[in-house]
Design a protein around this motif. Sequence first.
Motif, mmCIF file in Angstrom:
data_model
loop_
_atom_site.group_PDB
_atom_site.id
_atom_site.type_symbol
_atom_site.label_atom_id
_atom_site.label_comp_id
_atom_site.label_asym_id
_atom_site.label_seq_id
_atom_site.Cartn_x
_atom_site.Cartn_y
_atom_site.Cartn_z
ATOM 1 N N UNK A 1 -45.411 32.791 7.261
ATOM 2 C CA UNK A 1 -46.675 33.435 7.649
ATOM 3 C C UNK A 1 -47.538 32.584 8.592
ATOM 4 N N UNK A 2 -47.028 31.418 8.983
ATOM 5 C CA UNK A 2 -47.830 30.527 9.829
ATOM 6 C C UNK A 2 -47.869 31.037 11.272
ATOM 7 N N UNK A 3 -49.040 30.874 11.889
ATOM 8 C CA UNK A 3 -49.179 31.218 13.308
ATOM 9 C C UNK A 3 -48.326 30.308 14.169
ATOM 10 N N UNK A 4 -48.125 29.075 13.686
ATOM 11 C CA UNK A 4 -47.291 28.125 14.421
ATOM 12 C C UNK A 4 -45.868 28.643 14.507
ATOM 13 N N UNK A 5 -45.406 29.214 13.424
ATOM 14 C CA UNK A 5 -44.041 29.751 13.429
ATOM 15 C C UNK A 5 -43.937 30.924 14.393
ATOM 16 N N UNK A 6 -44.930 31.782 14.397
ATOM 17 C CA UNK A 6 -44.913 32.937 15.296
ATOM 18 C C UNK A 6 -44.968 32.482 16.754
ATOM 19 N N UNK A 7 -45.840 31.476 17.027
ATOM 20 C CA UNK A 7 -45.945 30.982 18.402
ATOM 21 C C UNK A 7 -44.621 30.392 18.855
ATOM 22 N N UNK A 8 -44.003 29.598 17.939
ATOM 23 C CA UNK A 8 -42.711 28.982 18.282
ATOM 24 C C UNK A 8 -41.646 30.038 18.522
ATOM 25 N N UNK A 9 -41.606 31.064 17.707
ATOM 26 C CA UNK A 9 -40.589 32.102 17.849
ATOM 27 C C UNK A 9 -40.786 32.864 19.150
ATOM 28 N N UNK A 10 -42.070 33.134 19.518
ATOM 29 C CA UNK A 10 -42.331 33.852 20.764
ATOM 30 C C UNK A 10 -41.958 33.001 21.976
ATOM 31 N N UNK A 11 -42.219 31.676 21.867
ATOM 32 C CA UNK A 11 -41.910 30.785 22.991
ATOM 33 C C UNK A 11 -40.414 30.735 23.232
ATOM 34 N N UNK A 12 -39.638 30.638 22.175
ATOM 35 C CA UNK A 12 -38.196 30.541 22.355
ATOM 36 C C UNK A 12 -37.575 31.886 22.710
ATOM 37 N N UNK A 13 -38.320 32.968 22.395
ATOM 38 C CA UNK A 13 -37.793 34.294 22.741
ATOM 39 C C UNK A 13 -38.140 34.707 24.168
ATOM 40 N N UNK A 14 -39.056 33.933 24.865
ATOM 41 C CA UNK A 14 -39.484 34.276 26.219
ATOM 42 C C UNK A 14 -38.490 33.680 27.215
#
Length: 601
Positions: A71-84
């Motif tokens: 549920x961390x925003x850090x995890x979401x940010x990391x996932x979006x960065x690697x998915x871009x």
Amino acid sequence: MFYSLKNRLIAFFVVLLVISFGTMFYLLFQESRSIIRSYIESSALEKMDEYGSFVHMALSQMHDLSSVVFNSDMTKTWDNALSDPALPEGEKMLANISMSQFLTQTTNNYSIASSLSIYRKDGTRVSDGNEVSLNVPFQDEPWYKDFAERGIQWDSAHADPVEVKRFKPYQVVSLLLPIGTFEPTLAKSVMKVNVSSDFFLEPLNRIHLGETGTIFLLDQAGRPILSQSKEFDAQAELAVKVEQARTSLEPQGVLYFTNERGTTDILVYKKLQIQNWMLVSLVPEKDLFLKLTKLRDSSLFVATLLLVFAILGASWISYGITKPLSRLASAMRHVQKGDFAAAESRIPAERNVRNEVGFVTSTFRNMVEQLRQHIKVEFELKLLRQQAEYKALLMQINPHFLFNTLELLSSLAMQRRTEDTVNVITSLGKMLRFSLRISDDLVPLGEELKYLRHYEAILRIRFGDRLSLVIEEEGGMEQREIVKFILQPLVENAVKYGLQSNSGARVHIRVSADQGRVRLSVADNGPGMPPEQVERLQAEAASIPIDQILKSRSQQIGLRNVLARCQLYYGSLFTFTIRSNEGQGTVIELILPAAIGGKAE
């Protein structure tokens, strides 16, 4: 063997000790087994409850850790960065490093976790400890296949590359969760939370059932979660028994199985509420009671020693009692046979009486001496008295018969029946000549029948056609000796009662052999006797005093006299029967011992 008091005393001690100790050991052993079994079962379930709480706590922390990351925003940010795809690789590397730092901080807050890693399908692995790896070939790992294909979130104890790289060779238990979605098959990234297998195994090993019992933590498939696969697979029957426990509706319990060796195994199980895991332990029943069995064997050994000492003590005590008593018993057997001299020789005279047994022995010796003298005097007196009674009964018959015959002669003389008078006098003279031989107690059966036929001749003159008398004699009986004057009184009674019938008297005498004995039967057609009178006559024959018979003037004087003389002469060897029905006549049977020349057959 057990006639001897010594043997019976020893046997009594042996049986008493064996039964008492055996019963005590059996009851104590069974009760102890029941108590120990109940205690072990309840203790094992309590320990399993405690361990289940421990597992629940550990799994809850693992879920909390994964929830923080998920549920961390850090995890979401990391996932979006690697998915871009437009983001430069340098930016993606910076995102991986930042994510690794976040995982390190998060892991440090949960001491339960050994390591925490996130795997992406492109081969990227981000772990705590500021570790980022690229092109990691994890897609062929069993844990990943089970998660991606079947959605299995928990992986049993295994060696993780991250742990190996950090010089931590121990195995780990892992929790797998998708990142950014709840569907494992759609996830691009997988989070893997590792906990050392020893974290679960160490407290589990402290729970013991018996000496060899092991508790296994099983997953939903019934396989060990911790590093216990070898021990689990070594017990071939365990998987089958675990399946029976899994299908049981009870959340916990104890099952008993008979193994291939014929002994009993105990399976204790508890189902955990999380992930359908289960705690099971299989232990041989004899292992639970190993110490109790050793105690039983030791007790049996001590009891055996006590039994041996008791037998030796009983033998020593009984020897002092049974030796003089054995001699006393031997002397008593000689006394029972009438050999008083041999009895006295078995009991030596003792000057000094030391105990009660010696007093009894000495007293018995004196009693034997006095008894021998007394029996000698009493036997001589009884023999003289018995002979006098027998002669008195014998003399009672002659006057009774003589008076009846003299009345007949008087009547014939008055009627001037000279020929009949002469025949009666002739028959009477032969009978008197026979009866005057009072010194002979036994006579041949042939002479007794000859005497009866003389009497028959007198009766036929007296009663004529009103009398029918038949004598049936079995051949070869003439030389058998019987007590004299026993048929004539019975025939006299039979004729007297038979004449009460309108058709006259019909008397049937039968002489036969009966298994080496003589059977004399006299039957008439008289009015018969009621059953109570027959019973009274049979009872009186064995108990009526001789002097009462001699004074009796009753109508049964002939029958009573005959029965009394037979009882007096033959004793228990003589038997008789009386069969009579009212209006159908009477049958009297005498059964006497057969004798030839004064010797019984």
